[in-house]
Design an enzyme around this catalytic site. Sequence first.
Site, short mmCIF file in Angstrom:
data_model
loop_
_atom_site.label_atom_id
_atom_site.label_comp_id
_atom_site.label_asym_id
_atom_site.label_seq_id
_atom_site.Cartn_x
_atom_site.Cartn_y
_atom_site.Cartn_z
CB SER A 144 38.19 42.92 32.14
OG SER A 144 38.16 42.86 30.74
CE1 TYR A 157 43.07 40.34 31.57
CE2 TYR A 157 40.82 40.20 30.53
CZ TYR A 157 41.89 40.96 30.90
OH TYR A 157 41.74 42.43 31.35
#
Length: 279
Positions: A144, A157
């Site tokens: 990401s 995350y």
Amino acid sequence: MKNFKNKVAAITGAGSGMGRELAIQLAEQGCHLALSDVNESGLAETVRIVKNRNNSVIITNQKLDVADRSAVFQWASQAAKDHGKVNLIFNNAGIAFGSTIEGFEEKDFKRVIDINFWGVVHGTQAFLPYLKTSGEGHVINTSSVFGIIAVPGTSAYNASKFAVRGFTETLRQELDVMKCGVSATSVHPGGIQTAIAKSSQINESLKSLGLDPSHAKDKMAAQFITTPKKAASMILKGVRKNSRRVLIGPDAGFADLMQRIFPGAYQVLVGKLLLRRMR
């Protein structure tokens, strides 16, 4: 790998978003597919769409929780048996979770790590022997933009995606040394217009950051500017070019540049900017 015709690609998280678009675009290029997702209805819809685009490719599908190591290995074995080979594994499945570090419970943090990081590890280890046997293989792991920079309120995350980045970069170096016909790419999407934000879990601890948990999902989703179709196209282009890293979207490019120029100071800039926009 300059083209995908008559190759076999395995994709996790294929029931929606980037996973679905990867399946569609690969099928349009003549690639056979082994698809998986924990969401059976979404997976069935992907299969239906793909068959409408190209009914000549072979498609198999499997309900799968990537956090279950034995299930991932069984799926890899079955995919290789069904298709005769596997050339690509897209470890794409992932979830998001919003909380302060002080506010999360261990089970919630662990679930994010189990899916986002261990799911990638399981998929890589399960499929790597088959990719080597194929003589022309590629591992594509979804990290990401938050595997390049960190932001407040998403520690689990961030941790999982930084881990995917380090794992994949190590994998690429090892494969380069082995010269075994297999390569690896780390994918870093910015905000992609998928359901990950709205399906994420949010807890009340975000109030301490000045955020409204009841509106946090919508606020975050509003920042997503790149379509899954565009993202999938960029990923496949990166595979054909054998890129080590693929940045998806202008926000990912900006974040990467900012981190390179201001490796420490970016934390102040990002924290203030993101929280202001979320509020």
